[in-house]
Design an enzyme around this catalytic site. Structure first.
Site: not given
Length: 515
Positions: A132-134
């Site tokens: 989700i983040e990166s």
């Protein structure tokens, strides 16, 4: 993105061929490569065995699968009765190519992340959070200046001891950032006692979640994630549903028509200590690795040289680590082509530095990411090629930790202006006003005496500071006049009994006058 309230690959022929490249470590121009823009070496591109994507090339086979291990450790209650989960699951499942690219990148890091989660007895679906983040890109950098696989902003990174200096940014380090992210998540779970709220706080900040809880309690509604989402910004409102969506797909990929890349249940990389400086390019060549893969495992290094220390670690696949050690033992040249230089004089130009270290201004600018038409400020530390005098001088830990690079626009020292002599002007008053000397005024204008005539035209070469101060004084005077005009017009507007509309239009008009 964690928010804390504390605030192309180039090819290699063989080790023997590599070790025969004479003088490689001394060729500064061959190593003048800006961060994250590594140039291919045409002499090292002919190995057909390295033709595949470097991110999957070194994966070994195993009977066990990390995905099964992750499923076994799921421990966060599913987020149900949430339409956003349905929306996000549909979004991800309809993009199998995106899932494939992301899981391919993740295959380098998943084993390590799952190992660390199990050591801490944490839910293994947290290993999916970088999805989700990166999208599992350790070089990811957001508009909010968040960096790395776990997307730490600078202040939160410092809160969790992630070193950020000119030579390395541990927010991108696979080992350091994973340790910091899990420590932060543990802290948040300790605060809220709920993993969904801990995840919301990782994205939004613990203070924001605490304030949302107080609002919910005051309104007499629940304090679970679904209830609190009404108080959250859209990004956070979708954050936990995104993780739930990915969890759903990983749990039963066949149900969504997704085929997951096999990720073996064994380490992808090992750590090699490095106490001496070594060029990034040379390290990759000694390890017989494409630069893309070397950078994927070691993205924290910001410059073409890795500064050695007792804490410096290079990550390499096991087979490449063995090659690295063997080739390093045979290497008979310098390990690094670079050393540090501190700019002590504001007038020390890049051209002067380049000549001193027998290189070109372009090399100095490229290796230090200095844009054109920018000068270095005194106190800046830059990389320069090693010379015979500095051949054995590694960059010290103190220099690496405290190095800064500050720049200023490259403008002339003076500006030529034309001045018309007024009635009360004297050559002395003009010299004082424009920070020049009487002799300079006379020289620039071929004057034989000090007497000036009203209306006489003079050419002056004045320091930029004097021009700036004069402009600043005139601007203040104009703003003061404009402010007085606004005040007068506002009084008139009140007499028309239509204060709101007239005040807005007057302010708009006066603003255009100030410009």
């Amino acid at each position: 993105m964690p928010i804390s309230d504390f605030k192309v690959p180039f090819r290699i022929t063989s080790a023997a061929a590599l070790l025969s490249i004479a003088g490689f470590a001394h060729a500064a121009s061959d190593l003048s490569l800006p961060a994250y823009n590594w140039v291919k070496d045409a002499a090292l591109q002919d190995n057909p065995s390295l033709a595949n994507d470097p991110l999957s090339e070194f994966v070994v086979t195993s009977d066990a699968d990390v995905w099964a291990r992750i499923r076994k450790g799921f421990a966060i209650p599913d987020l149900v009765d949430n339409q956003l989960v349905i929306n996000q699951t549909l979004w991800y499942s309809s993009r199998p190519d995106y899932i494939g690219r992301t899981t391919k990148r993740a295959s380098l890091y998943l084993y390590h992340v799952v190992e660390e989660l199990e050591k801490r007895n944490m839910p293994t679906e947290l290993a999916l959070l970088p999805f989700i983040e990166s999208a599992f890109n350790p070089q990811a950098y957001s508009t909010a200046k968040a960096a790395g696989m776990w997307q730490f902003i600078p202040s939160t990174g410092r809160d969790f001891n992630l070193k950020q200096n000119m030579f390395r940014d541990e927010r991108r380090s696979v080992l350091a950032s994973t340790d910091a992210a899990l420590t932060y998540l543990q802290k948040l779970y300790g605060m809220f006692g709920d993993w969904q709220l801990a995840l919301a706080a990782y994205n939004w900040g613990e203070g924001s979640v605490q304030r949302a809880i107080k609002k919910a309690e005051a309104a007499g509604v629940g304090t679970d994630f679904n209830s609190l989402s009404a108080y959250m910004p859209a990004e956070t409102k979708n954050y936990v549903p995104k993780l739930q969506a990915v969890k759903n797909i990983i749990a039963t990929p066949d149900a969504y028509g997704i085929t997951l890349l096999k990720v073996d249940n064994q380490p992808y990389f090992v750590s090699v200590a490095k106490t001496r400086d070594i060029d990034v390019k040379l390290a990759a060549q000694l390890a017989e690795m494409p630069m893309d893969e070397f950078k994927a495992l070691n993205p924290q290094f910001n410059r073409p040289v890795i500064t050695g220390s007792s804490n410096t670690q290079i990550l390499l696949p096991q087979s490449n680590a063995d090659k690295f050690k063997a080739n390093l033992a045979k290497w008979g040249h310098a390990l690094s082509s670079w050393t540090a230089h501190r700019v002590t004089n504001a007038r020390e130009r890049i051209e002067t530095i380049a000549a001193k270290f027998h290189t070109t201004p372009q090399v100095i600018r490229e290796v230090n990411n200095i844009p054109p038409k920018m000068l270095l400020k005194a106190g800046s530390t830059i990389l320069v090629p090693r010379t015979e005098d500095s051949a054995q001088k590694d960059i010290t830990q103190e220099v690496a930790d405290n190095a800064t690079l500050a720049m200023t626009p490259d403008v002339p020292d003076t500006k030529r202006i034309n001045v018309t002599v007024k009635k009360k002007d004297t050559i002395n008053s003009l010299a004082s006003r424009y920070k020049v000397t009487i002799a300079q005024i006379k020289n620039w204008n071929n004057l034989r005496h000090d007497k000036l005539a009203s209306g006489q035209k003079l050419e002056l070469h004045v320091p930029y500071s004097a021009v700036a101060n004069k402009t600043k004084t005139n601007t203040k005077h104009n703003i003061k006049q404009a402010s007085h005009t606004v005040k007068t017009k506002t009084v008139v507007a009140k007499s028309h009994n239509n204060r709101s509309n007239n005040k807005i239009s007057v302010a708009s008009a006066s603003g255009s006058n100030i410009k």
